[in-house]
Motif scaffolding. Structure first.
Motif, PDB file in Angstrom:
ATOM      1  N   GLN A  16      29.785  -2.690  13.296  1.00 15.30           N
ATOM      2  CA  GLN A  16      29.294  -1.808  12.244  1.00 15.30           C
ATOM      3  C   GLN A  16      29.546  -2.516  10.921  1.00 15.30           C
ATOM      4  O   GLN A  16      30.683  -2.624  10.455  1.00 15.30           O
ATOM      5  CB  GLN A  16      30.031  -0.472  12.282  1.00 15.30           C
ATOM      6  CG  GLN A  16      29.647   0.496  11.177  1.00 15.30           C
ATOM      7  CD  GLN A  16      28.226   1.009  11.336  1.00 15.30           C
ATOM      8  OE1 GLN A  16      27.714   1.087  12.454  1.00 15.30           O
ATOM      9  NE2 GLN A  16      27.586   1.354  10.235  1.00 15.30           N
ATOM     10  N   TYR A  17      28.499  -3.034  10.321  1.00 17.69           N
ATOM     11  CA  TYR A  17      28.652  -3.878   9.140  1.00 17.69           C
ATOM     12  C   TYR A  17      27.636  -3.460   8.095  1.00 17.69           C
ATOM     13  O   TYR A  17      26.466  -3.847   8.138  1.00 17.69           O
ATOM     14  CB  TYR A  17      28.466  -5.348   9.526  1.00 17.69           C
ATOM     15  CG  TYR A  17      29.087  -6.315   8.542  1.00 17.69           C
ATOM     16  CD1 TYR A  17      30.465  -6.440   8.431  1.00 17.69           C
ATOM     17  CD2 TYR A  17      28.288  -7.115   7.734  1.00 17.69           C
ATOM     18  CE1 TYR A  17      31.044  -7.331   7.532  1.00 17.69           C
ATOM     19  CE2 TYR A  17      28.848  -8.007   6.843  1.00 17.69           C
ATOM     20  CZ  TYR A  17      30.222  -8.108   6.742  1.00 17.69           C
ATOM     21  OH  TYR A  17      30.789  -8.988   5.852  1.00 17.69           O
ATOM     22  N   THR A  18      28.080  -2.634   7.154  1.00 16.35           N
ATOM     23  CA  THR A  18      27.226  -2.144   6.084  1.00 16.35           C
ATOM     24  C   THR A  18      27.872  -2.513   4.744  1.00 16.35           C
ATOM     25  O   THR A  18      28.832  -3.272   4.693  1.00 16.35           O
ATOM     26  CB  THR A  18      27.043  -0.624   6.181  1.00 16.35           C
ATOM     27  OG1 THR A  18      28.316   0.014   5.997  1.00 16.35           O
ATOM     28  CG2 THR A  18      26.489  -0.217   7.547  1.00 16.35           C
ATOM     29  N   GLN A  19      27.347  -1.931   3.672  1.00 16.80           N
ATOM     30  CA  GLN A  19      27.897  -2.226   2.353  1.00 16.80           C
ATOM     31  C   GLN A  19      29.343  -1.765   2.244  1.00 16.80           C
ATOM     32  O   GLN A  19      30.154  -2.367   1.532  1.00 16.80           O
ATOM     33  CB  GLN A  19      27.050  -1.547   1.272  1.00 16.80           C
ATOM     34  CG  GLN A  19      27.427  -1.916  -0.158  1.00 16.80           C
ATOM     35  CD  GLN A  19      27.268  -3.406  -0.421  1.00 16.80           C
ATOM     36  OE1 GLN A  19      26.314  -4.025   0.036  1.00 16.80           O
ATOM     37  NE2 GLN A  19      28.210  -3.996  -1.148  1.00 16.80           N
ATOM     38  N   ALA A  20      29.678  -0.696   2.973  1.00 20.84           N
ATOM     39  CA  ALA A  20      31.057  -0.203   2.941  1.00 20.84           C
ATOM     40  C   ALA A  20      32.024  -1.238   3.507  1.00 20.84           C
ATOM     41  O   ALA A  20      33.135  -1.427   2.984  1.00 20.84           O
ATOM     42  CB  ALA A  20      31.158   1.103   3.728  1.00 20.84           C
ATOM     43  N   TYR A 230      14.835  -8.221   6.693  1.00 19.35           N
ATOM     44  CA  TYR A 230      15.289  -8.275   5.308  1.00 19.35           C
ATOM     45  C   TYR A 230      15.472  -6.866   4.743  1.00 19.35           C
ATOM     46  O   TYR A 230      16.466  -6.591   4.059  1.00 19.35           O
ATOM     47  CB  TYR A 230      14.281  -9.056   4.469  1.00 19.35           C
ATOM     48  CG  TYR A 230      14.573  -9.044   2.989  1.00 19.35           C
ATOM     49  CD1 TYR A 230      15.471  -9.953   2.435  1.00 19.35           C
ATOM     50  CD2 TYR A 230      13.960  -8.123   2.145  1.00 19.35           C
ATOM     51  CE1 TYR A 230      15.752  -9.951   1.073  1.00 19.35           C
ATOM     52  CE2 TYR A 230      14.237  -8.109   0.786  1.00 19.35           C
ATOM     53  CZ  TYR A 230      15.124  -9.022   0.253  1.00 19.35           C
ATOM     54  OH  TYR A 230      15.388  -9.002  -1.089  1.00 19.35           O
ATOM     55  N   GLN A 231      14.521  -5.987   5.026  1.00  9.68           N
ATOM     56  CA  GLN A 231      14.638  -4.613   4.534  1.00  9.68           C
ATOM     57  C   GLN A 231      15.848  -3.914   5.118  1.00  9.68           C
ATOM     58  O   GLN A 231      16.590  -3.220   4.405  1.00  9.68           O
ATOM     59  CB  GLN A 231      13.360  -3.836   4.859  1.00  9.68           C
ATOM     60  CG  GLN A 231      12.160  -4.224   4.009  1.00  9.68           C
ATOM     61  CD  GLN A 231      10.993  -3.286   4.222  1.00  9.68           C
ATOM     62  OE1 GLN A 231      11.015  -2.430   5.115  1.00  9.68           O
ATOM     63  NE2 GLN A 231       9.958  -3.435   3.408  1.00  9.68           N
ATOM     64  N   GLN A 232      16.066  -4.082   6.406  1.00  7.63           N
ATOM     65  CA  GLN A 232      17.207  -3.429   7.037  1.00  7.63           C
ATOM     66  C   GLN A 232      18.529  -3.988   6.507  1.00  7.63           C
ATOM     67  O   GLN A 232      19.474  -3.236   6.251  1.00  7.63           O
ATOM     68  CB  GLN A 232      17.139  -3.617   8.563  1.00  7.63           C
ATOM     69  CG  GLN A 232      16.000  -2.893   9.241  1.00  7.63           C
ATOM     70  CD  GLN A 232      16.137  -1.388   9.158  1.00  7.63           C
ATOM     71  OE1 GLN A 232      17.237  -0.848   9.146  1.00  7.63           O
ATOM     72  NE2 GLN A 232      15.015  -0.689   9.085  1.00  7.63           N
ATOM     73  N   ALA A 233      18.591  -5.319   6.334  1.00  7.82           N
ATOM     74  CA  ALA A 233      19.856  -5.942   5.967  1.00  7.82           C
ATOM     75  C   ALA A 233      20.183  -5.768   4.491  1.00  7.82           C
ATOM     76  O   ALA A 233      21.326  -5.451   4.136  1.00  7.82           O
ATOM     77  CB  ALA A 233      19.819  -7.431   6.329  1.00  7.82           C
ATOM     78  N   GLN A 238      22.031  -2.372   5.944  1.00  8.24           N
ATOM     79  CA  GLN A 238      22.397  -2.322   7.356  1.00  8.24           C
ATOM     80  C   GLN A 238      22.424  -3.758   7.888  1.00  8.24           C
ATOM     81  O   GLN A 238      21.544  -4.187   8.623  1.00  8.24           O
ATOM     82  CB  GLN A 238      21.391  -1.462   8.134  1.00  8.24           C
ATOM     83  CG  GLN A 238      21.355  -0.012   7.731  1.00  8.24           C
ATOM     84  CD  GLN A 238      22.605   0.737   8.180  1.00  8.24           C
ATOM     85  OE1 GLN A 238      23.269   0.344   9.144  1.00  8.24           O
ATOM     86  NE2 GLN A 238      22.921   1.819   7.482  1.00  8.24           N
ATOM     87  N   TYR A 239      23.467  -4.476   7.523  1.00  7.05           N
ATOM     88  CA  TYR A 239      23.524  -5.894   7.856  1.00  7.05           C
ATOM     89  C   TYR A 239      23.600  -6.131   9.362  1.00  7.05           C
ATOM     90  O   TYR A 239      23.098  -7.147   9.857  1.00  7.05           O
ATOM     91  CB  TYR A 239      24.727  -6.536   7.162  1.00  7.05           C
ATOM     92  CG  TYR A 239      24.698  -6.384   5.663  1.00  7.05           C
ATOM     93  CD1 TYR A 239      23.793  -7.099   4.893  1.00  7.05           C
ATOM     94  CD2 TYR A 239      25.573  -5.514   5.016  1.00  7.05           C
ATOM     95  CE1 TYR A 239      23.765  -6.950   3.512  1.00  7.05           C
ATOM     96  CE2 TYR A 239      25.554  -5.367   3.636  1.00  7.05           C
ATOM     97  CZ  TYR A 239      24.647  -6.077   2.898  1.00  7.05           C
ATOM     98  OH  TYR A 239      24.602  -5.931   1.529  1.00  7.05           O
TER      99      TYR A 239
END
Length: 271
Positions: A16-20, A230-233, A238-239
């Motif tokens: 789980q790798y997002t901006q957070a 690219y849009q998702q990441a 949502q990396y």
């Protein structure tokens, strides 16, 4: 340079790798194949995958046809026209993708573009419709890709013994028959290389789609996998999902290349 980024790409796709997590606000958690399950359960992913495959196939076929036709033409014209054609083609090949895409957008601009004026289309917008937008991008991709095929195939044709071509001409073979029965079989290893290269390049097209359709077209109608990743990441942060899409693209390209090479091996071709 290659293995470590691929390793990181695959590793992130399992977390789980997002901006957070990037900012350190939340810990990184292992999700296993949950990202892939979420990706494969998204209908948009399958729509984008199908569009990518069809678009890439059209680009590959068009590039090979144009490149091979011009390679044959180079062997039929005199030195000065041949030099002019090669310089023009290499100029297109050397043009950065962003610059080429911007120029093509201007040529087909509904207000100021010369193409609409020449065709009498008024203020027709080529990027508004899904098919016309893909067609416009296809033209730009072929324009910047055919020189590689043309130069490579031309070099292969020049290596073919002149006696072989003369014998075919004396037998009354047409230009198409000479290409199909003589040149194409002898150039098959070269055609394999340019085909695989074209598949890889066109399957992962990003710049042309992003620039010419303003990030994927209206409501994402012109998305391809690279732009979708690219849009998702980066747009959605949502990396992990973006990494999963990258892994899927890598596996697809490896599978296509290996299957193609295996089929040629079975036919006894030396690569």
């Amino acid at each position: 340079m290659l293995v470590y980024p691929i390793y990181q790409l695959g590793l992130i796709s399992f977390f789980q790798y997002t901006q957070a997590q990037v900012s350190g606000g939340e810990p990184t958690t292992f999700r296993g194949f949950a990202n892939y399950t979420e990706l494969f359960g998204d209908p948009q992913f399958w729509q984008v995958l199908l569009a990518t495959m069809l678009f890439a196939a059209a680009c590959v076929v068009s590039t090979l046809v144009v490149g091979c036709a011009l390679a044959v033409l180079l062997t039929r014209v005199r030195a000065v026209p041949r030099l002019a054609l090669m310089l023009a083609a290499l100029g297109a090949w050397a043009t950065p993708a962003v610059t080429g895409s911007t120029v093509w957008l201007f040529l087909f601009d509904p207000d100021f573009g010369p193409v609409n004026r020449m065709l009498g289309l008024g203020d027709h917008s080529w990027t508004y419709g899904r098919i016309s937008a893909f067609f416009l991008v296809l033209l730009e991709v072929v324009w910047c890709s055919f020189p590689f095929v043309m130069v490579t195939v031309y070099a292969g044709i020049r290596a073919v013994p002149a006696e072989v071509l003369e014998a075919a001409s004396l037998d009354g073979a047409s230009q198409w028959r000479v290409w199909r029965s003589v040149l194409a079989p002898m150039l098959r290893p070269i055609l394999v290389v340019v085909t695989i290269q074209s598949v890889i390049w066109d399957f992962k097209v990003f710049t042309q789609i992003y620039v010419m359709t303003n990030g994927g077209g209206i409501a994402g109608q012109n998305l391809v996998l690279n732009v979708y990743a690219y849009q998702q990441a980066f747009a959605s942060s949502q990396y992990s999902l973006g990494s999963a899409i990258g892994v899927v693209m890598l596996l697809i390209l490896l599978a296509v290349t290996l299957v193609y090479l295996r089929l040629l091996r079975r036919q006894g071709e030396e690569l």
